[in-house]
Design a protein around this motif. Structure first.
Motif, PDB file in Angstrom:
ATOM      1  N   PRO A 223       0.822  -1.118   0.244  1.00 57.91           N
ATOM      2  CA  PRO A 223      -0.023  -0.136  -0.038  1.00 57.91           C
ATOM      3  C   PRO A 223       0.865   1.188   0.162  1.00 57.91           C
ATOM      4  O   PRO A 223       2.188   1.293   0.658  1.00 57.91           O
ATOM      5  N   LEU A 224       0.275   2.132  -0.521  1.00 58.14           N
ATOM      6  CA  LEU A 224       1.161   3.798  -0.793  1.00 58.14           C
ATOM      7  C   LEU A 224       0.522   4.727  -0.136  1.00 58.14           C
ATOM      8  O   LEU A 224      -0.753   4.800  -0.606  1.00 58.14           O
ATOM      9  N   ILE A 243      -3.712   3.146  -3.080  1.00 61.84           N
ATOM     10  CA  ILE A 243      -2.895   4.316  -2.997  1.00 61.84           C
ATOM     11  C   ILE A 243      -3.796   5.376  -2.197  1.00 61.84           C
ATOM     12  O   ILE A 243      -5.439   5.363  -2.724  1.00 61.84           O
ATOM     13  N   GLU A 244      -3.571   6.218  -1.406  1.00 58.51           N
ATOM     14  CA  GLU A 244      -4.589   7.315  -0.767  1.00 58.51           C
ATOM     15  C   GLU A 244      -3.456   8.134  -0.078  1.00 58.51           C
ATOM     16  O   GLU A 244      -2.271   8.252  -0.201  1.00 58.51           O
ATOM     17  N   GLY A 245      -4.154   9.384   0.445  1.00 57.70           N
ATOM     18  CA  GLY A 245      -3.245  10.642   1.047  1.00 57.70           C
ATOM     19  C   GLY A 245      -3.723  11.535   0.375  1.00 57.70           C
ATOM     20  O   GLY A 245      -4.772  11.845  -0.252  1.00 57.70           O
ATOM     21  N   ASP A 246      -3.159  12.908   0.909  1.00 61.68           N
ATOM     22  CA  ASP A 246      -3.606  14.124   0.497  1.00 61.68           C
ATOM     23  C   ASP A 246      -2.221  14.860   0.247  1.00 61.68           C
ATOM     24  O   ASP A 246      -2.074  16.051   0.578  1.00 61.68           O
ATOM     25  N   GLY A 247      -1.090  14.121  -0.268  1.00 55.50           N
ATOM     26  CA  GLY A 247       0.046  14.843  -0.857  1.00 55.50           C
ATOM     27  C   GLY A 247       0.071  14.813  -2.250  1.00 55.50           C
ATOM     28  O   GLY A 247      -0.734  14.946  -2.948  1.00 55.50           O
ATOM     29  N   ILE A 248       1.115  14.828  -2.907  1.00 58.79           N
ATOM     30  CA  ILE A 248       1.278  15.107  -4.134  1.00 58.79           C
ATOM     31  C   ILE A 248       1.906  13.784  -4.926  1.00 58.79           C
ATOM     32  O   ILE A 248       2.644  13.059  -4.230  1.00 58.79           O
ATOM     33  N   LEU A 249       1.121  13.181  -5.979  1.00 63.74           N
ATOM     34  CA  LEU A 249       1.479  11.988  -6.360  1.00 63.74           C
ATOM     35  C   LEU A 249       1.940  12.435  -7.980  1.00 63.74           C
ATOM     36  O   LEU A 249       1.414  13.097  -8.911  1.00 63.74           O
TER      37      LEU A 249
END
Length: 291
Positions: A223-224, A243-249
């Motif tokens: 998981p990322l 994939i999850e989050g609130d940053g930059i991909l």
């Protein structure tokens, strides 16, 4: 019969050891209490057998002598372990395990194999919740080209339920050899590069801050998570479990090849900000590739 012995450095005490022979000791442990310090210098710091008990470091242990080891040596506690160069051993493979809440720094690169014995790797293993902090640019990988040792045998291994934190600070940390296991890896600060195509972390890769540059590959069990303040840069063919989050991909072209992304499970991309590098943007604009 083997005899067990312990050398204990008490609070407020300093101990210095200079190694001038092949083996420091055959069997035993160091215990460094909170507020104590142990320094080991000399020609080589080598354990001839695997230890039955972990070294307990709640103070500071500094090893400037080159490290060589047969079998596994485990260091635990909430103190600070600092080492210098490592050398693979002609008599067999070695492993240094970081456990507990240990803080780890190295003044040189961790060379999983060296010219001394390119077939016998010396690797890092992680249990508990230790932290590796870069004091300068730091690399985990082979110290010789075309090593006879299989890359998987040179892996940094994170055990189940373990969490390794890597703080690059203002530096660059590079994993040339794989990072594998059932545990998790949290990265922060500076830049952390993953160059191997055989990375696998069932507990997940979390980018808490700084940049994770994934030029190699993680497999579909990993998981990322990219948190606010963090950035994951993907190139080549990438697979993740989720994939999850609130940053930059960020997606990046390398060598003229467009990146691709496969997510085996859930992809919650709603909070992520997307970036596309200039070369990839130009290819998209000209209609040469599709995403």
């Amino acid at each position: 019969t083997q005899r067990y012995s312990a050398v204990t450095v008490l609070d407020g005490s300093d101990m210095e050891v200079s190694t001038q022979c092949s083996n420091l000791v055959e069997k035993g442990v160091f215990r460094v209490s909170d507020g104590g310090s142990l320094s080991i210098a000399g020609t080589r710091y080598r354990w001839a057998v695997e230890n039955d008990f972990p070294h307990e470091i709640d103070g500071t242990m500094t090893v400037t002598a080159p490290i060589a080891s047969l079998g596994r040596q485990t260091y635990t506690g909430s103190g600070h372990l600092s080492v210098g160069a490592v050398k693979s051993d002609a008599e067999g493979a070695g492993e240094l395990e970081l456990a507990g809440n240990l803080q780890f720094t190295q003044s040189a690169n961790w060379t999983t194999v060296t010219a001394d014995s390119p077939c016998n790797p010396i690797t890092l293993r992680v249990s508990g919740t230790p932290t590796i902090t870069a004091a300068s640019d730091w690399t985990y990988g082979p110290g010789v080209e075309n090593s006879a040792a299989d890359p998987l045998s040179r892996s940094l291994f994170v055990t189940k339920d373990a969490v390794l934190s890597v703080n690059a600070a203002s530096h660059t940390v590079t994993f040339e050899d794989p990072v594998r296991g059932d545990g998790a890896l949290n990265v922060s600060g500076g830049e952390v590069k993953f160059l191997s195509a055989q990375n696998s972390l069932a507990g997940g890769l979390s980018v808490n801050s700084g940049t994770a540059l994934i030029e190699g590959r993680f497999d579909a069990v990993t998981p990322l998570v990219v948190s606010a303040g963090g950035k994951a840069v993907l190139s080549g063919a990438q697979e993740f479990a989720s994939i999850e989050g609130d940053g930059i991909l960020s997606m990046k072209m390398v060598g003229g090849a467009a990146p691709s992304l496969f997510v085996a499970g859930t992809a919650d991309l709603s909070g992520l900000e997307f970036e596309i590098d200039a070369a990839l943007k130009a290819q998209l604009k000209e209609g040469k590739i599709d995403l």
